[in-house]
Structures are given as structure tokens and as C-alpha cells.
Design a protein around this motif. Sequence first.
Motif, PDB file in Angstrom:
ATOM      1  N   MET A   1       0.843  -1.187   0.000  1.00 30.89           N
ATOM      2  CA  MET A   1       0.000   0.000   0.000  1.00 30.89           C
ATOM      3  C   MET A   1       0.884   1.244   0.000  1.00 30.89           C
ATOM      4  SD  MET A   1      -3.085  -1.011  -0.070  1.00 30.89           S
ATOM      5  CE  MET A   1      -3.970   0.471   0.434  1.00 30.89           C
ATOM      6  N   PRO A   2       0.430   2.305  -0.698  1.00 32.58           N
ATOM      7  CA  PRO A   2       1.213   3.550  -0.691  1.00 32.58           C
ATOM      8  C   PRO A   2       1.186   4.174   0.689  1.00 32.58           C
ATOM      9  CG  PRO A   2      -0.886   3.883  -1.784  1.00 32.58           C
ATOM     10  CD  PRO A   2      -0.768   2.411  -1.536  1.00 32.58           C
ATOM     11  N   PRO A   3       2.227   4.960   1.033  1.00 31.02           N
ATOM     12  CA  PRO A   3       2.265   5.604   2.352  1.00 31.02           C
ATOM     13  C   PRO A   3       1.169   6.643   2.476  1.00 31.02           C
ATOM     14  CG  PRO A   3       4.020   6.444   0.964  1.00 31.02           C
ATOM     15  CD  PRO A   3       3.397   5.310   0.217  1.00 31.02           C
ATOM     16  N   ILE A   4       0.726   6.869   3.711  1.00 31.45           N
ATOM     17  CA  ILE A   4      -0.324   7.862   3.966  1.00 31.45           C
ATOM     18  C   ILE A   4       0.345   9.220   4.093  1.00 31.45           C
ATOM     19  CG2 ILE A   4      -2.190   8.552   5.520  1.00 31.45           C
ATOM     20  CD1 ILE A   4      -2.360   5.644   6.406  1.00 31.45           C
ATOM     21  N   THR A   5       0.394   9.969   3.016  1.00 33.61           N
ATOM     22  CA  THR A   5       0.994  11.298   2.999  1.00 33.61           C
ATOM     23  C   THR A   5       0.044  12.252   2.326  1.00 33.61           C
ATOM     24  OG1 THR A   5       2.117  10.784   0.926  1.00 33.61           O
ATOM     25  CG2 THR A   5       3.363  10.443   2.974  1.00 33.61           C
ATOM     26  N   ALA A   6       0.058  13.482   2.772  1.00 25.41           N
ATOM     27  CA  ALA A   6      -0.780  14.516   2.179  1.00 25.41           C
ATOM     28  C   ALA A   6       0.067  15.383   1.278  1.00 25.41           C
ATOM     29  CB  ALA A   6      -1.428  15.376   3.267  1.00 25.41           C
ATOM     30  N   GLY A   7      -0.521  15.903   0.252  1.00 24.22           N
ATOM     31  CA  GLY A   7       0.204  16.791  -0.656  1.00 24.22           C
ATOM     32  C   GLY A   7      -0.262  16.575  -2.066  1.00 24.22           C
ATOM     33  N   ALA A   8      -0.275  17.668  -2.824  1.00 25.07           N
ATOM     34  CA  ALA A   8      -0.710  17.593  -4.212  1.00 25.07           C
ATOM     35  C   ALA A   8       0.380  16.969  -5.059  1.00 25.07           C
ATOM     36  CB  ALA A   8      -1.041  18.998  -4.722  1.00 25.07           C
ATOM     37  N   PRO A   9       0.018  16.122  -5.993  1.00 24.15           N
ATOM     38  CA  PRO A   9       1.035  15.516  -6.843  1.00 24.15           C
ATOM     39  C   PRO A   9       1.693  16.566  -7.727  1.00 24.15           C
ATOM     40  CG  PRO A   9      -1.160  15.009  -7.660  1.00 24.15           C
ATOM     41  CD  PRO A   9      -1.344  15.673  -6.341  1.00 24.15           C
ATOM     42  N   ALA A  10       3.004  16.393  -7.963  1.00 25.56           N
ATOM     43  CA  ALA A  10       3.733  17.339  -8.805  1.00 25.56           C
ATOM     44  C   ALA A  10       3.370  17.123 -10.256  1.00 25.56           C
ATOM     45  CB  ALA A  10       5.228  17.149  -8.607  1.00 25.56           C
ATOM     46  N   SER A  11       3.445  18.188 -11.023  1.00 30.44           N
ATOM     47  CA  SER A  11       3.137  18.107 -12.453  1.00 30.44           C
ATOM     48  C   SER A  11       4.307  18.691 -13.226  1.00 30.44           C
ATOM     49  CB  SER A  11       1.855  18.880 -12.773  1.00 30.44           C
ATOM     50  OG  SER A  11       1.985  20.240 -12.400  1.00 30.44           O
ATOM     51  N   GLY A  12       4.479  18.229 -14.480  1.00 33.55           N
ATOM     52  CA  GLY A  12       5.563  18.727 -15.296  1.00 33.55           C
ATOM     53  C   GLY A  12       6.876  18.030 -14.990  1.00 33.55           C
ATOM     54  N   PRO A  13       7.908  18.361 -15.760  1.00 30.34           N
ATOM     55  CA  PRO A  13       9.207  17.718 -15.559  1.00 30.34           C
ATOM     56  C   PRO A  13       9.809  18.077 -14.213  1.00 30.34           C
ATOM     57  CG  PRO A  13       9.389  19.559 -17.088  1.00 30.34           C
ATOM     58  CD  PRO A  13       7.927  19.360 -16.839  1.00 30.34           C
ATOM     59  N   SER A  14      10.568  17.143 -13.649  1.00 26.59           N
ATOM     60  CA  SER A  14      11.189  17.337 -12.345  1.00 26.59           C
ATOM     61  C   SER A  14      12.643  16.919 -12.409  1.00 26.59           C
ATOM     62  CB  SER A  14      10.462  16.519 -11.277  1.00 26.59           C
ATOM     63  OG  SER A  14      11.155  16.541 -10.062  1.00 26.59           O
ATOM     64  N   ARG A  15      13.470  17.628 -11.640  1.00 21.27           N
ATOM     65  CA  ARG A  15      14.878  17.251 -11.573  1.00 21.27           C
ATOM     66  C   ARG A  15      15.050  15.909 -10.888  1.00 21.27           C
ATOM     67  NH1 ARG A  15      19.448  20.529  -8.033  1.00 21.27           N
ATOM     68  NH2 ARG A  15      21.144  19.020  -8.292  1.00 21.27           N
ATOM     69  N   TYR A  16      14.193  15.626  -9.914  1.00 23.77           N
ATOM     70  CA  TYR A  16      14.294  14.394  -9.143  1.00 23.77           C
ATOM     71  C   TYR A  16      13.220  13.403  -9.591  1.00 23.77           C
ATOM     72  CZ  TYR A  16      16.951  17.557  -6.123  1.00 23.77           C
ATOM     73  OH  TYR A  16      17.837  18.468  -5.645  1.00 23.77           O
ATOM     74  N   LEU A  17      13.506  12.126  -9.372  1.00 20.48           N
ATOM     75  CA  LEU A  17      12.514  11.101  -9.656  1.00 20.48           C
ATOM     76  C   LEU A  17      11.339  11.237  -8.698  1.00 20.48           C
ATOM     77  CD1 LEU A  17      14.816   7.981 -10.180  1.00 20.48           C
ATOM     78  CD2 LEU A  17      13.493   9.165 -11.948  1.00 20.48           C
ATOM     79  N   ARG A  18      10.124  11.157  -9.255  1.00 25.45           N
ATOM     80  CA  ARG A  18       8.921  11.210  -8.418  1.00 25.45           C
ATOM     81  C   ARG A  18       8.496   9.796  -8.051  1.00 25.45           C
ATOM     82  NH1 ARG A  18       7.517  15.475 -12.349  1.00 25.45           N
ATOM     83  NH2 ARG A  18       6.610  13.826 -13.627  1.00 25.45           N
ATOM     84  N   GLU A  19       7.485   9.724  -7.162  1.00 27.37           N
ATOM     85  CA  GLU A  19       7.037   8.407  -6.717  1.00 27.37           C
ATOM     86  C   GLU A  19       6.449   7.603  -7.865  1.00 27.37           C
ATOM     87  OE1 GLU A  19       4.913   6.592  -2.748  1.00 27.37           O
ATOM     88  OE2 GLU A  19       4.224   8.522  -3.522  1.00 27.37           O
ATOM     89  N   GLU A  20       5.727   8.273  -8.752  1.00 23.70           N
ATOM     90  CA  GLU A  20       5.157   7.532  -9.886  1.00 23.70           C
ATOM     91  C   GLU A  20       6.252   7.026 -10.821  1.00 23.70           C
ATOM     92  OE1 GLU A  20       4.208  11.994 -10.614  1.00 23.70           O
ATOM     93  OE2 GLU A  20       4.307  10.564  -8.945  1.00 23.70           O
ATOM     94  N   ASP A  21       7.383   7.759 -10.901  1.00 27.76           N
ATOM     95  CA  ASP A  21       8.509   7.267 -11.696  1.00 27.76           C
ATOM     96  C   ASP A  21       9.076   5.989 -11.083  1.00 27.76           C
ATOM     97  OD1 ASP A  21       8.310   9.481 -13.375  1.00 27.76           O
ATOM     98  OD2 ASP A  21       9.673  10.679 -12.146  1.00 27.76           O
ATOM     99  N   ARG A  22       9.174   5.966  -9.767  1.00 32.00           N
ATOM    100  CA  ARG A  22       9.715   4.779  -9.102  1.00 32.00           C
ATOM    101  C   ARG A  22       8.753   3.593  -9.225  1.00 32.00           C
ATOM    102  NH1 ARG A  22      11.898   9.133  -5.848  1.00 32.00           N
ATOM    103  NH2 ARG A  22      14.184   8.893  -5.820  1.00 32.00           N
ATOM    104  N   ILE A  23       7.468   3.851  -9.220  1.00 32.33           N
ATOM    105  CA  ILE A  23       6.495   2.770  -9.451  1.00 32.33           C
ATOM    106  C   ILE A  23       6.667   2.201 -10.857  1.00 32.33           C
ATOM    107  CG2 ILE A  23       4.032   2.257  -9.681  1.00 32.33           C
ATOM    108  CD1 ILE A  23       3.530   4.333  -7.476  1.00 32.33           C
ATOM    109  N   HIS A  24       6.871   3.098 -11.828  1.00 35.13           N
ATOM    110  CA  HIS A  24       7.090   2.653 -13.212  1.00 35.13           C
ATOM    111  C   HIS A  24       8.358   1.799 -13.289  1.00 35.13           C
ATOM    112  CE1 HIS A  24       6.795   2.958 -17.628  1.00 35.13           C
ATOM    113  NE2 HIS A  24       8.121   3.024 -17.597  1.00 35.13           N
ATOM    114  N   ILE A  25       9.422   2.209 -12.610  1.00 36.29           N
ATOM    115  CA  ILE A  25      10.666   1.432 -12.619  1.00 36.29           C
ATOM    116  C   ILE A  25      10.421   0.040 -12.046  1.00 36.29           C
ATOM    117  CG2 ILE A  25      12.978   1.280 -11.615  1.00 36.29           C
ATOM    118  CD1 ILE A  25      13.099   4.342 -11.704  1.00 36.29           C
ATOM    119  N   ALA A  26       9.711  -0.036 -10.922  1.00 33.40           N
ATOM    120  CA  ALA A  26       9.458  -1.336 -10.300  1.00 33.40           C
ATOM    121  C   ALA A  26       8.631  -2.233 -11.214  1.00 33.40           C
ATOM    122  CB  ALA A  26       8.756  -1.137  -8.958  1.00 33.40           C
ATOM    123  N   ASP A  27       7.604  -1.670 -11.855  1.00 33.22           N
ATOM    124  CA  ASP A  27       6.765  -2.475 -12.749  1.00 33.22           C
ATOM    125  C   ASP A  27       7.583  -3.013 -13.922  1.00 33.22           C
ATOM    126  OD1 ASP A  27       4.595  -1.994 -11.139  1.00 33.22           O
ATOM    127  OD2 ASP A  27       3.815  -0.330 -12.344  1.00 33.22           O
TER     128      ASP A  27
END
Length: 348
Positions: free
Chosen positions: A1-27
Motif C-alpha cells: 500500500m502507498p504511504p499515507i501522505t498529504a500533498g498535491a502531486p507534482a506536475s511537469g518535468p522534475s529534476r528528481y525522480l517522483r514516486e510515480e517514476d519509481r512505481i514505473h521502474i518497479a513495474d
Amino acid sequence: MPPITAGAPASGPSRYLREEDRIHIADRLREKASVRQIAAELSRSPSTISREIRRNGMPLRGDASRWAYRPHAAHRRAEQRRPRPKAGKIGQNSELRDFIQRHLSMRWSPEKIGPALRTAFPDRPEMHVVHETIYQALYVQGRGELRRELAKVLRTGRAMRRPHRQSYTRRPRNIRDMVMISERPAEAADRAVPGHWEADLIIGKDHKSAIATLVERSTRYVMLAHLPGEHNAANTRDALVTTVQSLPPHLRRSLTWDQGSEMAAHKAFTIATDIPVYFCDPGSPWRRGSNENTNGLLRQYFPKGTDLSVHTPEHLDTVAAELNSRPRKTLGWETPAERLAKLLATTS
């Protein structure tokens, strides 16, 4: 299960890997995709993906030989490492800091200190840093890893880093019977045969004093000629003749100069030493690259705007010996003195 964290998801290109990027890597890793395929899909460098898997993966419980990449745990670890500022590697290791500061005080450049650390401590990676780490420890505000005043002993002596200057042009000089560098033997260009020298003057305060500098192209060996008085053509010729006469015949093959009027007596120099003189094209200091580099090193000892006539020949010999004992990257971190000694031993 994903961690319980609050915050709006980032949009657009990012210098750092986002959580959805890491999910894509794992898949994709579960689908046996290669690192390059994953990097192309995320528009990232393959080294970024490889480093992410290596740093944020973990061994399987009960089987350390197998590796697993769990995206949510990986994202938490990356977020915990991100806060700044951090204590740098130099600031955390007093032995490393003392080694670097001691060699900076000896006027070693950061690019020489990095390989020296690997040679002195081959089995201690905590004592290994690259030269950019040393520069940042000197110049980046707020780090305080090295003493700020040590920046003054670098070649530039600047308190702030600056980009390289653009090349400048010089007015051509009217020197009779010049032989241009295009006619110099090909063996001088590829630095395969020792005995080809580059030379120039470094000028003192109000253009009233000078030191002649000679650099051997193959070994980068340095010799300095004393010019305490006027540096006209006759004085320059005599100083150079006296300096090169200490060389064995097989190390007297050619001399390359710019178009400065101080070398107007080049024919007399050639008659006295049997060394032909070749002249660079106007505005082409890069044709004497070794000599230009050496003149920059010498400014650590003879700053611009100072009277160079106060330096004795003995002091010039001491400075030349110190430069010839510095390891050089272009020589595979050998010193010019070591490289010249090998050549002399081979010849003998």
C-alpha cells in the motif's frame, strides 16, 4: 500500500525522480525490461535509473544474494536523504581535510590532489574525492570545509570562480627572417621526440623586468632564465644561450616562440646554440600550450605587477625544481623530472 501522505502531486518535468517514476521502474523491472528501456520511457539518463536501483533497492529478507526494488520504500529513503544543507565528505573527515589543506598550501592544484589521495590511500574510499569536490569546499558559501584563504594559493588566486577568458589577439611584429611554426618538424608536433622547447617571457611591474621561461614539449620540464635588467633582444639572446648550454645535444632540437620583439636576435641564438627557432602565428598562444600553462603556474611564485628583478638565479632554480617535482595529469601523474630522468637513462 502507498504511504499515507498529504500533498498535491507534482506536475511537469522534475529534476528528481517522483514516486510515480519509481512505481514505473518497479513495474518494468518485474517485466524484465532493461535499464536503457526504462530510461528512455522516463526520458532520463540510463545512469540515473541504474543509480536509483542500486541506491534505493534492498536485499530480500532471508536471501541477501537476491535484490528487490520496492518503489514506496525507495521513495521514502530518497526523501530522507534530500534535505540540505549536508555536511560534505571533506568536512566529516579531519584526516582528509588536513591532507587537502596541506597540499593546497604546497600550491598543488585540486586536480593533482585527487589522484594523490588515491595513491596514498588505495584501500580507503572515504579518503577519495574528485577535484570538483575540493573546489566546492573552497568556493561554495556555507560549507566551510576548507579554510577560505587557501583559495589564494590556487593559480588564479581568485576569491570567486570565473569562466575562462576568451583568447586575445596580438599585433604582428616585424622580425626579420622568421621561420614559421608550419615549417617545424612533425616530430615536434606529436611530442614523441624530446628536445623541442617552447619559450616566452613573463613580464614584471611596469615592463621593467622579466623572466624567460622554457618548457620541453615531451616531458614538460621547465627551465628559467634570469633577466634582471632590460629584456631587449640582446639580453634575451644571451640569457637563453646561457640556459640551454647546460642541456645535452640530443635535447636541443628546436625552440618555438611567439612574435615578441625580444626574439629579434633569433639568428644569433641559433648560431650560438645550433637550435633553430620557429615563430607562432599572431594571436595563437595555443600553439605554445605547454608554455602558456607553465606561465600560469609561475604566476603563483611571481605575481603580476611585481618587480621580477629581485629574484636571484638561485631562487629561479628553486622554483623550477619545485615545478618539475609536481605530478602532471598529462604525464600519467608522473613528474617532469621523473620523465626526463627516464629519457636520459634510456639514451645513456
